[in-house]
Design a protein around this motif. Structure first.
Motif, short mmCIF file in Angstrom:
data_model
loop_
_atom_site.label_atom_id
_atom_site.label_comp_id
_atom_site.label_asym_id
_atom_site.label_seq_id
_atom_site.Cartn_x
_atom_site.Cartn_y
_atom_site.Cartn_z
N GLY A 1 18.96 65.54 -70.58
CA GLY A 1 19.46 64.71 -71.67
C GLY A 1 20.54 63.72 -71.32
N ILE A 2 20.78 63.49 -70.05
CA ILE A 2 21.78 62.50 -69.68
C ILE A 2 21.08 61.24 -69.22
CG2 ILE A 2 22.07 63.18 -67.26
CD1 ILE A 2 25.14 62.80 -67.73
N GLY A 3 21.63 60.09 -69.63
CA GLY A 3 20.96 58.84 -69.31
C GLY A 3 21.92 57.68 -69.16
N HIS A 4 21.37 56.51 -69.15
CA HIS A 4 22.09 55.27 -68.88
C HIS A 4 23.36 55.15 -69.74
CE1 HIS A 4 22.86 50.93 -68.80
NE2 HIS A 4 22.16 50.91 -67.67
N GLY A 5 24.50 54.95 -69.08
CA GLY A 5 25.77 54.75 -69.79
C GLY A 5 26.51 56.02 -70.14
N ASP A 6 25.90 57.20 -69.90
CA ASP A 6 26.57 58.46 -70.17
C ASP A 6 27.48 58.84 -69.00
OD1 ASP A 6 25.27 58.81 -72.60
OD2 ASP A 6 23.60 59.90 -71.68
N HIS A 7 28.47 59.69 -69.29
CA HIS A 7 29.36 60.21 -68.25
C HIS A 7 28.90 61.59 -67.81
CE1 HIS A 7 32.89 57.39 -68.42
NE2 HIS A 7 32.32 57.10 -69.57
N LEU A 8 28.90 61.81 -66.49
CA LEU A 8 28.69 63.13 -65.90
C LEU A 8 29.99 63.53 -65.21
CD1 LEU A 8 26.99 65.56 -64.92
CD2 LEU A 8 26.25 64.14 -63.00
#
Length: 517
Positions: free
Chosen positions: A48-55
């Motif tokens: 569920g993590i994608g473009h523009g998200d922070h990890l």
């Protein structure tokens, strides 16, 4: 400009069989590593993590962390790394501040992650031991790979480092792909890296020096010899066994290597380029390194998380403490202390605050969610670094300390670095740090904290200082002999801990005494 995902693809296409990564028993070519990176990127996307998200990543310099860094560059995800020694409240703060979708951690910080309150609200991925509810990194390796095309653009954010937060909460420093790529290109150019170089990847990947080592190797089809945390004996083994050709470290790590009994028997002949940053290097250590390595290139790099390269000299041995001239992507000025006018320039040999222009290719655009910090540090398109320095008569820059570290004693401004440079040359001194301690009469008195390598007392060091060209008003009025100097995880001396008394006295020395003026 290319984004960083496409930059890695470029290396794969150009030299697929070149060694890219060494970590423990793992040895990967660019083609092999790219297959793993695409698979990990697919696994992150499935969670569920994608473009523009922070990890948010809290790990040591494992190969998994380097892999995730590149996977995020492919996805357009913002890598947000933290010191693996972070406390639970620091993790909570950064999770909330960045609005991270996933946190990834390893064994080194498992207890802090366990106690962090905000972790339960997001996805969790573990490398090694797992907490309840965590996915495993191995699960990512079983995912469907993404295709071999980067999802990012040069304008996307690549990375957000958090400053150390010595005063107040840490500040997020977001940097776009074009900032990071420009900084890596400049690093390659200014360190004269050649195709196929091999570097020791031990500077933390939550620190700008570590990230630069990782990116710069990909630009030149080089090999990143991954080392999770610094251990002198292991570092010497890797340098010799893997044929490391360049080192880019903080002065403390060089000091520790030279001081290790194994160093004289280690073959370091393939190391031809030395670089250092993060803190000033004493003249004594410069001389020892020059003798030990006889490098073809000896670089002093002055920079920051906000503006990666500000000044550089390619022959640090010629002038101890000299940072050279403005880097190829930067404009610099030194302005009057206390001024917020970028045009209030100082004269040669006059100390002032160093400022860097924000139009440089490597310069960030402002802090994350911190308009207060922007207002203080970003003025008239200039970044006010908080560093004190001066230009010498040749027009070369010297960094003499931090605005907060400046000692004001009897109305005189005194730079700790000037004094440390002198005392470090005494043969009995291993390391030294100078700080200002509050004094009813002088405002602050100059105190030298010394780690010895041979017997010496305060009177001897005072006589030594009097025999040099150190101005009398800069002489330490007190010497404290310590078992070790307090340092940050990347080797910076923590003067604030010296001021607050957070250090261990050398049990084999005389008590500190005040010296006559």
């Amino acid at each position: 400009m290319l984004d960083l995902g496409s930059t890695f693809i470029q290396s794969v296409e150009r030299n697929p069989n070149a060694p890219a990564l060494v970590a423990d028993e793992k040895r990967l070519t660019y083609a092999q590593w790219f297959d793993i990176i695409k698979t990990v990127a697919g696994g992150l996307e499935e969670r569920g993590i994608g473009h523009g998200d922070h990890l948010l990543i809290v790990m040591q310099n494992r190969w998994e962390m380097a892999t995730v860094h590149w996977a995020c560059q492919m996805l357009g995800v913002i890598v947000t790394p933290l010191n693996w020694r972070s406390k639970p409240d620091e993790i909570d703060y950064c999770l909330a501040d960045s609005n991270a979708k996933i946190i990834m951690y390893d064994d080194s910080c498992i207890e802090a992650v366990r106690e962090a309150k905000n972790v339960s609200n997001i996805g969790i991925i573990a490398v090694g031991d797992t907490l309840p509810g965590s996915h495993r990194f191995e699960d990512l390796l079983a995912a469907t790979p993404i295709d071999g095309v980067s999802r990012a653009t040069a304008e996307d954010f690549s990375l957000m480092l958090y400053t150390s937060g010595t005063t107040g909460k840490p500040k997020g420093v977001p940097r776009r792909h074009r900032h990071e790529r420009a900084a890596a290109l400049a690093h390659v150019a200014q360190n004269l890296y050649a195709c196929g170089e091999r570097t020791l990847g031990v500077m933390p990947l939550y620190h700008t020096m570590g990230v630069r080592s990782l990116l710069s190797m990909a630009l030149i089809d080089g090999c990143f010899v991954c080392m999770p945390r610094f251990d002198v004996e292991q570092a010497l083994t890797l340098i010799e066994r893997e044929g490391v050709t360049n080192l880019y470290l903080v002065p403390t790590l060089y000091h520790d290597m030279l001081s290790h009994p194994r160093f004289p028997g280690t073959d370091v002949s393939r190391v031809r380029k030395l670089g250092f940053a993060g803190a000033p290097m004493s003249e004594a250590l410069l001389r020892r390194l020059d003798k030990a390595f006889s490098p073809d290139l000896f670089v002093n790099h002055y920079g920051s998380s906000e503006v990666y390269t500000m000044a550089i000299t390619q022959n640090a041995r010629t002038k101890a403490g000299c940072c050279g001239r403005a880097a190829i992507n930067c404009r610099l000025r030194v302005i009057q202390l206390g001024s917020d006018n970028p045009d209030s320039l100082v004269n040669a040999m006059e100390e002032g605050q160093i400022i860097a222009h924000l139009d440089g290719d490597e310069a960030f655009e402002g802090y994350w969610n911190r308009p207060d910090a922007n207002q203080k540090s970003l003025i008239g398109r200039w970044y006010f670094t908080g560093d004190i320095g001066y230009y010498d008569a040749d027009g070369e820059l010297f960094v003499s300390g931090r605005v907060d570290d400046m000692i004001i004693s009897g109305g005189e401004n005194i730079s700790p670095v000037d004094i440390e440079s002198v005392i470090s040359l005494h043969p009995a001194v291993d390391e030294v740090a100078v700080a200002g301690i509050k004094d009813e009469r002088w405002g602050h008195r100059v105190v030298a904290f010394v780690k010895r390598q041979a017997s010496v007392n305060a009177e001897e060091l005072d006589r030594y200082c009097r025999s040099t060209d150190l101005a009398n008003f800069k002489r330490p009025r007190e010497y404290v002999f310590v078992a070790a100097l307090p340092k940050s995880p990347v080797g910076k001396i923590l003067r604030r801990k010296l001021v607050s008394g957070e250090y261990e006295i050398d049990a084999n020395c005389e008590p500190a005494i005040n010296l006559a003026n």
